[in-house]
Every structure is written in C-alpha cells, then in structure tokens.
Design a protein around this motif. Structure first.
Motif, PDB file in Angstrom:
ATOM      1  N   TYR A 164       9.005 -50.844 -26.997  1.00 58.71           N
ATOM      2  CA  TYR A 164       7.890 -51.011 -26.058  1.00 58.71           C
ATOM      3  C   TYR A 164       6.761 -50.014 -26.373  1.00 58.71           C
ATOM      4  O   TYR A 164       5.592 -50.395 -26.509  1.00 58.71           O
ATOM      5  N   GLY A 165       7.138 -48.737 -26.523  1.00 57.72           N
ATOM      6  CA  GLY A 165       6.131 -47.706 -26.800  1.00 57.72           C
ATOM      7  C   GLY A 165       5.400 -47.981 -28.102  1.00 57.72           C
ATOM      8  O   GLY A 165       4.170 -47.879 -28.177  1.00 57.72           O
ATOM      9  N   TYR A 166       6.156 -48.348 -29.128  1.00 57.37           N
ATOM     10  CA  TYR A 166       5.557 -48.574 -30.448  1.00 57.37           C
ATOM     11  C   TYR A 166       4.628 -49.787 -30.414  1.00 57.37           C
ATOM     12  O   TYR A 166       3.493 -49.729 -30.884  1.00 57.37           O
TER      13      TYR A 166
ATOM     14  N   LEU B 267      -2.537 -42.929 -23.533  1.00 57.35           N
ATOM     15  CA  LEU B 267      -2.542 -41.521 -23.113  1.00 57.35           C
ATOM     16  C   LEU B 267      -2.601 -41.292 -21.599  1.00 57.35           C
ATOM     17  O   LEU B 267      -1.860 -40.444 -21.084  1.00 57.35           O
ATOM     18  N   PRO B 268      -3.438 -42.009 -20.849  1.00 56.42           N
ATOM     19  CA  PRO B 268      -3.495 -41.724 -19.405  1.00 56.42           C
ATOM     20  C   PRO B 268      -2.133 -41.878 -18.740  1.00 56.42           C
ATOM     21  O   PRO B 268      -1.741 -41.073 -17.890  1.00 56.42           O
TER      22      PRO B 268
ATOM     23  N   GLY C 180      -2.215 -36.188 -30.849  1.00 47.47           N
ATOM     24  CA  GLY C 180      -0.957 -35.596 -30.397  1.00 47.47           C
ATOM     25  C   GLY C 180      -0.948 -34.085 -30.236  1.00 47.47           C
ATOM     26  O   GLY C 180       0.108 -33.498 -29.999  1.00 47.47           O
ATOM     27  N   GLN C 181      -2.121 -33.434 -30.356  1.00 47.03           N
ATOM     28  CA  GLN C 181      -2.133 -31.983 -30.110  1.00 47.03           C
ATOM     29  C   GLN C 181      -2.293 -31.697 -28.618  1.00 47.03           C
ATOM     30  O   GLN C 181      -2.871 -32.492 -27.880  1.00 47.03           O
ATOM     31  N   LEU C 182      -1.811 -30.510 -28.230  1.00 42.82           N
ATOM     32  CA  LEU C 182      -1.924 -30.101 -26.828  1.00 42.82           C
ATOM     33  C   LEU C 182      -3.322 -29.530 -26.587  1.00 42.82           C
ATOM     34  O   LEU C 182      -3.774 -28.650 -27.336  1.00 42.82           O
ATOM     35  N   GLN C 183      -3.984 -30.010 -25.540  1.00 44.15           N
ATOM     36  CA  GLN C 183      -5.328 -29.509 -25.201  1.00 44.15           C
ATOM     37  C   GLN C 183      -5.198 -28.409 -24.160  1.00 44.15           C
ATOM     38  O   GLN C 183      -4.603 -28.625 -23.095  1.00 44.15           O
TER      39      GLN C 183
ATOM     40  N   CYS D  82       4.660 -42.046 -28.562  1.00 45.51           N
ATOM     41  CA  CYS D  82       4.843 -43.380 -27.971  1.00 45.51           C
ATOM     42  C   CYS D  82       6.325 -43.677 -27.750  1.00 45.51           C
ATOM     43  O   CYS D  82       6.672 -44.401 -26.806  1.00 45.51           O
ATOM     44  N   SER D  83       7.201 -43.085 -28.561  1.00 45.17           N
ATOM     45  CA  SER D  83       8.643 -43.282 -28.324  1.00 45.17           C
ATOM     46  C   SER D  83       9.051 -42.595 -27.026  1.00 45.17           C
ATOM     47  O   SER D  83       9.779 -43.175 -26.205  1.00 45.17           O
ATOM     48  N   ALA D  84       8.612 -41.349 -26.845  1.00 45.38           N
ATOM     49  CA  ALA D  84       8.959 -40.611 -25.620  1.00 45.38           C
ATOM     50  C   ALA D  84       8.446 -41.359 -24.393  1.00 45.38           C
ATOM     51  O   ALA D  84       9.163 -41.543 -23.403  1.00 45.38           O
TER      52      ALA D  84
END
Ligand SMILES: Nc1ncnc2c1ncn2[C@@H]1O[C@H](COP(=O)(O)OP(=O)(O)OP(=O)(O)O)[C@@H](O)[C@H]1O
Ligand SMILES: O=C(O)CCCC[C@@H]1SC[C@@H]2NC(=O)N[C@@H]21
Length: 285
Positions: A202-204, A216-217, A246-249, A107-109
């Motif tokens: 904002y992200g948090y 996520l979208p 947070g894992q890569l799918q 969420c920070s990124a």
C-alpha cells in the motif's frame, strides 16, 4: 511455533486489492504478487534475498525466517531475532533516483502503520525507520539498495516486528500488547506477515501513484517527535517535519544572546538532518 506457508498464503489471499488501497493503485508496482520463501533460520532475510536477487529473483520476492542469527539493524547494529518475531524482506525494482532511497523506508513505515492502525493498533513512527507502540519499539525497517548509475535498480526492504518474542528494555511485542488491552487486532504470526506485506504494498503503490508530497502530511500525523525539542550542534530547535527526500526538518531557535559575529543566528533557521546524524531516543515519546 511456526510460520506456515499455506496459512500465510490464505491470509494474503483474504485481502482483496480493493480492501484498503482502492483498485486504482494496483498498477503502481508489485503487480505480479508475491513469491514467498520461508526458512526455519537464516543469518539475515535481507542477505538471503540479495542472494536470490543475484540469482534472478524478481520484484515481489519475499523471504521470511522464523529466526535470524545475524539480524541487521541500521548502521551495522544488531536486530535481535529469536523465534516468535516477524523477520521479512521484500524485493523491489524501483528505478528511482538515488536521492529517493529514504522514501522506500518512509512509505513502508507509513503503509504498515496505516494498515495496523486500521485494526485499532495505535502504531506511531519514530523517524526514520522505527515502528513504535505504547512508547516502545515494536519494529524497525532496514532498506538496502543497489544502484545503476544514479538510479536505484533494486531494493530490499527488511522489516522486523516483535510478535511473541522476548524484547530488549525499550522494546515491546505486539501479542502481549493486544492481550493486555483485550484487542483482537492480529490473530497469528501469519496474519501479521500478511498485514505487513499489505502495508508495504500500500505504502509503495501510494507513493508511486501520488508522490511523496501527497503522502507526507499523513505520515507526519504519525510521527512521534513532531513539535518536540531537539538539540542540534548545541543549538535548541523544534522538529517541524520531514523533507520530500526523507531528512528530518528542524527549525533552530535564534542564539541567545546574539553575538555580533553570529548575527544570522538571531533568526530562526531551518536545517535538514540525514538519518543517523541525530538519535531521537525513546525517553520523551
Ligand atoms: N527485537 C528488537 N526489538 C526492539 N528493539 C530492538 C530489537 N533488536 C534490536 N533492537 C534495538 O534496535 C536498535 C537498532 O535500531 P535503530 O538502528 O533503528 O536504532 P534506534 O535505537 O531505534 O535509534 P535511531 O533509529 O534513532 O537511530 C538496536 O541498537 C537495539 O537497541
Ligand atoms: O531498527 C532497525 O535498525 C531496523 C531493523 C530491521 C530488522 C529486519 S528483520 C528482517 C530484515 N532482515 C534483517 O537482517 N534486518 C531486517
């Protein structure tokens, strides 16, 4: 070359909560604003913030340094931190399950990228923690957590962004990019620091208010490797997303030719990769 506290305070004061977030997000974390601590040099802003937290510092405490002698990256890597870059750490008291630790980085990124994109700077995100500009690494995020039982009691979210400092080969600094493109975007290191804090907040808050599924979208739209090929344990696959933890799918392709005793591999299958188990690189951005 400096990082002036009064100028930073002015830059922070110049954005109102309504600017980008909508005032409804204000009660979702970081309510009491920031307490700023600026140092000429530190080993690591993350480390110094942990020291302050141990001495009682509260959520919203921020440590900045003009340079770091031992800037930390992920997995014990080094973050080059000469004068001219932004080195900032923010204290949070999230009280989240430990399974959500990665989301603090995510969420920070997303928040920082969103705020900078709002100023026409086309930032993308390389999973899990890199800010990318013009196919090169502009910055990175290192989140560290302390637990109580299975909950995250406190977290330090550290952000490094290249401003005017020299960078490694695959790196880029924002000041040069903006000058080359004649973009106004960001005028000073203080303004970059204020925008970074704005983005993190904002992200948090967005995550706390709406949950990661909602975020996520929009996060996926900024992801550099979405739809790209990845090789996992020798099998080709396509990167299809990021999970709510947070894992890569990755959707693996069926094995070809299928062998009798590996019949399940004839069908595509989805796997989830933890950060640190695959390096996406900068070559194919
Ligand atoms: N100021 C800087 N600007 C750009 N890149 C840097 C800087 N300082 C260090 N690096 C690079 O960033 C790396 C640390 O970042 P990180 O751990 O996120 O790895 P990565 O190479 O981006 O890949 P991944 O995140 O996929 O593991 C260091 O190994 C170094 O190569
Ligand atoms: O890309 C990475 O691996 C993350 C880099 C994070 C660097 C920042 S600079 C401010 C804070 N203090 C540190 O020691 N590291 C983070």
């Amino acid at each position: 070359m400096g990082l002036d506290k009064q100028e930073l305070e002015r830059a922070i004061a110049s954005w109102s909560p309504e600017d980008l977030f909508g005032s409804t997000l204000c009660e979702y974390g970081l309510e009491s604003g920031f307490s700023l601590h600026i140092f000429p040099e530190l080993v690591s802003t993350n480390q110094s913030l942990w020291n302050l937290i141990e001495a009682g510092a509260t959520e919203g405490t921020v440590v900045l340094a003009r340079r770091q002698s031992g800037g930390r990256g992920q997995w014990g890597r080094q973050w080059r931190s000469p004068e001219g870059g932004l080195y900032l750490s923010l204290a949070l008291r999230p009280d989240l399950p430990v399974t959500q630790a990665q989301i603090l980085t995510l969420c920070s990124a997303w928040g920082i990228a969103t705020v900078l994109r709002d100023r026409d700077i086309p930032i993308a995100i390389k999973w899990p923690n890199d800010l990318v500009l013009d196919r090169r690494k502009l910055g990175g995020i290192l989140t560290e957590t302390r637990l109580e039982g299975d909950r995250i009691h406190s977290a330090v979210v550290g952000v490094g962004i290249n401003w005017t400092n020299p960078v490694p080969d695959h790196g880029i600094n924002l000041h040069s990019f903006l000058s080359q493109k004649a973009l106004p975007g960001v005028a000073s290191l203080e303004q970059l620091a204020a925008l970074t804090l704005q983005g993190m907040t904002y992200g948090y808050r967005y995550f706390r208010r709406y949950g990661v599924e909602h975020l996520l979208p929009s996060y996926l739209k900024l992801l550099t490797h979405l739809g790209r090929q990845a090789i996992v344990e020798g099998r080709p696959g396509i990167i299809t997303g990021v999970s709510p933890t947070g894992q890569l799918q990755v959707t693996l392709s069926p094995t070809d030719p299928p062998s009798e005793n590996r019949s399940r591999d004839r069908h595509p299958s989805e796997i989830l990769l933890q950060p640190g188990t695959i390096n996406l690189g900068y070559e194919n951005l």
